[in-house]
Design a protein around this motif. Structure first.
Motif, mmCIF file in Angstrom:
data_model
loop_
_atom_site.group_PDB
_atom_site.id
_atom_site.type_symbol
_atom_site.label_atom_id
_atom_site.label_comp_id
_atom_site.label_asym_id
_atom_site.label_seq_id
_atom_site.Cartn_x
_atom_site.Cartn_y
_atom_site.Cartn_z
ATOM 1 N N ASN A 206 0.867 -1.186 0.000
ATOM 2 C CA ASN A 206 0.000 0.000 0.000
ATOM 3 C C ASN A 206 0.906 1.240 0.000
ATOM 4 N N GLY A 207 1.558 1.458 -1.104
ATOM 5 C CA GLY A 207 2.437 2.630 -1.253
ATOM 6 C C GLY A 207 3.806 2.399 -0.625
ATOM 7 N N THR A 208 4.671 3.395 -0.843
ATOM 8 C CA THR A 208 6.032 3.355 -0.285
ATOM 9 C C THR A 208 5.983 3.192 1.227
ATOM 10 N N GLN A 209 4.997 3.856 1.836
ATOM 11 C CA GLN A 209 4.995 3.889 3.291
ATOM 12 C C GLN A 209 4.877 2.493 3.876
ATOM 13 N N GLN A 210 4.044 1.656 3.274
ATOM 14 C CA GLN A 210 3.942 0.303 3.822
ATOM 15 C C GLN A 210 5.227 -0.481 3.540
ATOM 16 N N GLY A 232 16.513 14.645 4.217
ATOM 17 C CA GLY A 232 15.916 13.430 3.679
ATOM 18 C C GLY A 232 14.427 13.348 3.930
ATOM 19 N N TYR A 233 13.877 12.227 3.501
ATOM 20 C CA TYR A 233 12.427 12.001 3.520
ATOM 21 C C TYR A 233 11.960 11.713 4.948
ATOM 22 N N LEU A 234 11.077 12.580 5.453
ATOM 23 C CA LEU A 234 10.659 12.474 6.855
ATOM 24 C C LEU A 234 9.975 11.145 7.171
ATOM 25 N N ILE A 269 20.887 1.223 5.004
ATOM 26 C CA ILE A 269 21.144 2.570 4.464
ATOM 27 C C ILE A 269 19.948 2.929 3.570
ATOM 28 N N TYR A 270 19.298 4.048 3.882
ATOM 29 C CA TYR A 270 18.133 4.465 3.082
ATOM 30 C C TYR A 270 18.574 5.579 2.132
ATOM 31 N N VAL A 271 18.352 5.386 0.828
ATOM 32 C CA VAL A 271 18.753 6.398 -0.163
ATOM 33 C C VAL A 271 17.691 6.622 -1.240
ATOM 34 N N THR A 272 17.712 7.824 -1.809
ATOM 35 C CA THR A 272 16.867 8.144 -2.971
ATOM 36 C C THR A 272 17.825 8.564 -4.101
ATOM 37 N N PRO A 273 18.556 7.616 -4.691
ATOM 38 C CA PRO A 273 19.672 7.968 -5.575
ATOM 39 C C PRO A 273 19.276 8.595 -6.909
ATOM 40 N N GLN A 276 17.434 12.699 -5.380
ATOM 41 C CA GLN A 276 17.517 12.771 -3.917
ATOM 42 C C GLN A 276 16.408 13.659 -3.370
ATOM 43 N N PHE A 277 15.696 13.125 -2.356
ATOM 44 C CA PHE A 277 14.649 13.936 -1.744
ATOM 45 C C PHE A 277 15.220 14.646 -0.531
ATOM 46 N N PRO A 278 15.158 15.977 -0.437
ATOM 47 C CA PRO A 278 14.503 16.895 -1.365
ATOM 48 C C PRO A 278 15.456 17.635 -2.325
ATOM 49 N N GLU A 304 16.504 1.347 -1.550
ATOM 50 C CA GLU A 304 16.527 2.296 -2.670
ATOM 51 C C GLU A 304 15.098 2.770 -2.933
ATOM 52 N N ASP A 305 14.814 4.013 -2.565
ATOM 53 C CA ASP A 305 13.471 4.573 -2.781
ATOM 54 C C ASP A 305 13.496 5.336 -4.104
ATOM 55 N N ASP A 306 12.844 4.730 -5.115
ATOM 56 C CA ASP A 306 12.899 5.283 -6.485
ATOM 57 C C ASP A 306 11.588 6.014 -6.785
ATOM 58 N N TYR A 307 11.191 6.929 -5.864
ATOM 59 C CA TYR A 307 9.820 7.432 -5.826
ATOM 60 C C TYR A 307 9.354 8.214 -7.048
ATOM 61 N N ASP A 308 10.268 8.934 -7.756
ATOM 62 C CA ASP A 308 9.760 9.691 -8.915
ATOM 63 C C ASP A 308 10.717 9.658 -10.098
ATOM 64 N N GLY A 334 9.173 1.277 -5.139
ATOM 65 C CA GLY A 334 8.579 2.234 -6.082
ATOM 66 C C GLY A 334 7.117 2.468 -5.711
ATOM 67 N N THR A 335 6.524 3.485 -6.300
ATOM 68 C CA THR A 335 5.148 3.842 -5.921
ATOM 69 C C THR A 335 4.358 4.321 -7.138
ATOM 70 N N PHE A 336 3.042 4.155 -7.082
ATOM 71 C CA PHE A 336 2.183 4.739 -8.115
ATOM 72 C C PHE A 336 1.614 6.083 -7.683
ATOM 73 N N SER A 337 2.052 6.563 -6.506
ATOM 74 C CA SER A 337 1.523 7.834 -5.997
ATOM 75 C C SER A 337 1.857 9.002 -6.916
ATOM 76 N N LYS A 338 3.045 8.984 -7.513
ATOM 77 C CA LYS A 338 3.449 10.089 -8.386
ATOM 78 C C LYS A 338 3.070 9.791 -9.836
ATOM 79 N N MET A 339 3.239 8.518 -10.247
ATOM 80 C CA MET A 339 2.948 8.157 -11.631
ATOM 81 C C MET A 339 1.461 8.304 -11.911
HETATM 82 C C1 LIG Z 1 10.971 10.252 -1.030
HETATM 83 C C2 LIG Z 1 9.548 9.821 -1.200
HETATM 84 N N1 LIG Z 1 9.267 8.517 -1.284
HETATM 85 C C3 LIG Z 1 7.993 8.103 -1.460
HETATM 86 C C4 LIG Z 1 6.943 8.981 -1.564
HETATM 87 C C5 LIG Z 1 5.545 8.458 -1.812
HETATM 88 O O1 LIG Z 1 5.024 7.783 -0.736
HETATM 89 P P1 LIG Z 1 3.713 6.868 -0.872
HETATM 90 O O2 LIG Z 1 3.997 5.851 -1.938
HETATM 91 O O3 LIG Z 1 3.582 6.236 0.478
HETATM 92 O O4 LIG Z 1 2.573 7.752 -1.253
HETATM 93 C C6 LIG Z 1 7.182 10.343 -1.462
HETATM 94 C C7 LIG Z 1 6.059 11.304 -1.512
HETATM 95 O O5 LIG Z 1 6.165 12.498 -1.409
HETATM 96 C C8 LIG Z 1 8.521 10.773 -1.288
HETATM 97 O O6 LIG Z 1 8.806 12.094 -1.219
#
Ligand SMILES: Cc1ncc(COP(=O)(O)O)c(C=O)c1O
Length: 492
Positions: A206-210, A232-234, A269-273, A276-278, A304-308, A334-339
């Motif tokens: 259920n999204g990146t968060q889960q 980094g990502y809170l 190690i958590y990264v958004t390579p 990078q967020f933000p 590896e959080d490949d969120y966008d 990965g997530t469909f939240s942005k796509m």
């Molecule tokens: C770094 C990062 N990862 C993931 C997400 C998306 O999270 P989720 O898939 O839980 O909506 C975001 C959303 O802003 C983000 O900034």
């Protein structure tokens, strides 16, 4: 106005967050009414015995979320239109079994003593995002929802309703998710992100968060060190902290996490390579290889959080860390939240083969599986070519919006604005050199109907001054141009 605010230096929750909690609670409970003035930063700093910068940080958050407004010449007051639509005038009673609104307010209360350690660790989670009502809202992370092909989605949904039998309503067999969807995602990731996997390693979440919560539950023990990017990502920080991890913030430069600043021991190690967020830095191949080899030598996992990463504008895509990993240490998310859209709450992770079974068990225990109907609709959306078509359109759209934002910043701020980050994603970071402090810039912007936020909240260490985050995904080119013009006028 009856207002008693206190802060407790013994709590782990930072002082500015405690101040935010206290004021927000006073507003929601009706003790502070729309239009009421709040104390000046100077007088509150004096009465609470903390620095003005801390007060400013708390106020800044409330301003950016639309609880407070600044009126030139008459100080800061409670917004006339509040972001929460159900503000209750009576003081609310904390109740652990209450609904989400009660829970949101919960963090301002001292937690009962008989909670689990996990629950006690949740005290750092707060600041639930409320959308600013600013007409020119440069909030980060908002895709252009107006452009989503709703008709196609509706058609696919109806098709499943029309032809689906009772099996659509039953528990699904595999907690990892609908097999055709896992196959479609494995195919997409191999084509677009050079991820190497088969569908048995894919878990629909259920999204990146889960996915982050699963990783933290499965791999992090209380006291383990988790290294993460700073800034980094809170929500990643919260997920690991909730499990009792010690956080090791690693600075970020223009090439992403500074790998030579990592130290052992480290569990994960958590990264958004890819973006990078933000800050928007893209980690080049050489540093990716360095990170992989360091993690292998330290026996650490990499998340590896490949969120966008789908939204790259020009330049050669760099293969995912997962695709370069020979040691099976990378967990790819990965997530469909942005796509697509964030309320879909669907994402995926690719785990090393040796971890697939335990993730499957944990997902089953957590929520059995992600919703079946949405998974099936999404499968069709991918296999019938709508996803890649939608991504192509959005890439062009975001690229134009980004161009409009950079152009407007250059036109109105000239050499007083420096843009950071590669040409990717849906937000950028800008160094805005005005004669005002960050809080004042945000206050003046809000006053002019422009929502912007400072990058400070994403730092565990000291944040650079004057740096702001501007999301452009959800604004048209015209809105962007007008918003930046108003911002420039407001801080002139
Ligand atoms: C770094 C990062 N990862 C993931 C997400 C998306 O999270 P989720 O898939 O839980 O909506 C975001 C959303 O802003 C983000 O900034």
């Amino acid at each position: 106005m009856e207002l008693t605010l206190t802060v407790d230096h013994n709590l782990e929750r930072p002082l500015h967050c405690q101040l935010y909690d206290g004021l927000r609670e006073a507003i929601l409970a009706g003790r502070l009414k729309p239009g009421d003035r709040v104390p000046s930063t100077r007088s509150l700093a004096q009465s609470l015995g903390i620095s003005r910068a801390t007060i400013t940080q708390g106020y800044e958050q409330l301003l950016s979320e639309g609880y407070l407004q600044a009126v030139t010449g008459s100080g800061t007051s409670v917004c006339r239109e509040l972001p929460d639509d159900a503000v209750r005038p009576a003081a609310f009673k904390p109740s652990l079994s209450g609904g989400s609104r009660t829970d949101e307010r919960q963090h301002s209360q001292r937690a009962p003593k008989d909670l689990s350690e996990f629950a006690a660790n949740l005290s750092i989670v707060g600041d639930f995002r409320c959308r600013s009502k600013a007409p020119f809202n440069f909030a980060e992370g908002r895709p252009s929802l107006e452009e989503f092909p709703m008709q196609q989605w509706r058609r696919l949904m109806l098709r499943h309703f029309r032809h689906g039998g009772p099996e659509l309503l039953d528990y699904a067999g595999d907690p990892r998710g609908h097999r055709p969807l896992r196959e479609a995602i494995a195919g997409y990731l191999s084509r677009a992100r050079a991820v190497e996997c088969d569908s048995d390693q894919v878990i629909i979440t259920n999204g990146t968060q889960q996915a982050l919560t699963l990783v933290a539950r499965i791999l992090v023990e209380k006291g383990d060190t988790v290294a993460l990017e700073d800034p980094g990502y809170l929500s990643a920080r919260y997920a690991f902290r909730a499990e009792g991890a010690k956080l090791n913030p690693i600075p970020v430069d223009t090439l992403g996490m500074e790998v030579d600043r990592l130290s052992k021991p480290v569990k994960l190690i958590y990264v958004t390579p890819s973006h990078q967020f933000p800050t928007g830095a893209v980690m080049p191949l050489a540093r990716r290889l360095e990170l992989l080899s360091w993690a292998e030598s330290a026996g650490a996992y990499i998340v590896e959080d490949d969120y966008d990463s789908e939204f790259r504008f020009g330049g050669r895509p760099i293969p995912s860390l997962q695709g370069l990993d020979a040691a099976e240490r990378v967990l790819y998310i990965g997530t469909f939240s942005k796509m697509l859209f964030p309320s879909l709450r669907l994402g995926y992770m690719v785990v090393p083969r040796g971890l697939a079974q335990v993730f499957k068990q944990a997902k089953w225990l957590m929520d059995r599986h992600s919703p079946s109907l949405e998974q099936r609709v999404l499968t069709d959306f991918i296999t019938e070519g709508f996803l890649e078509r939608h991504l192509r359109r959005m890439r062009t759209l975001y690229n134009r919006r980004r161009g409009a934002l950079v152009e407007a910043l250059t036109r109105h701020f000239g050499d007083k604005a420096t843009v950071f980050g590669e040409s990717a994603g849906m937000h950028l970071v800008v160094d805005l050199r005005t004669r005002y402090a960050n809080a004042e810039v945000i206050r003046r912007a809000a006053d002019a109907g422009v929502g912007i936020s400072s990058i400070e909240q994403y730092y565990l260490r000291r944040a650079p001054a004057n740096r702001f985050l501007l999301g452009y995904g959800g604004l048209s080119e015209g809105q962007i141009a007008q918003g930046i013009r108003r911002l420039a006028e407001a801080v002139r």
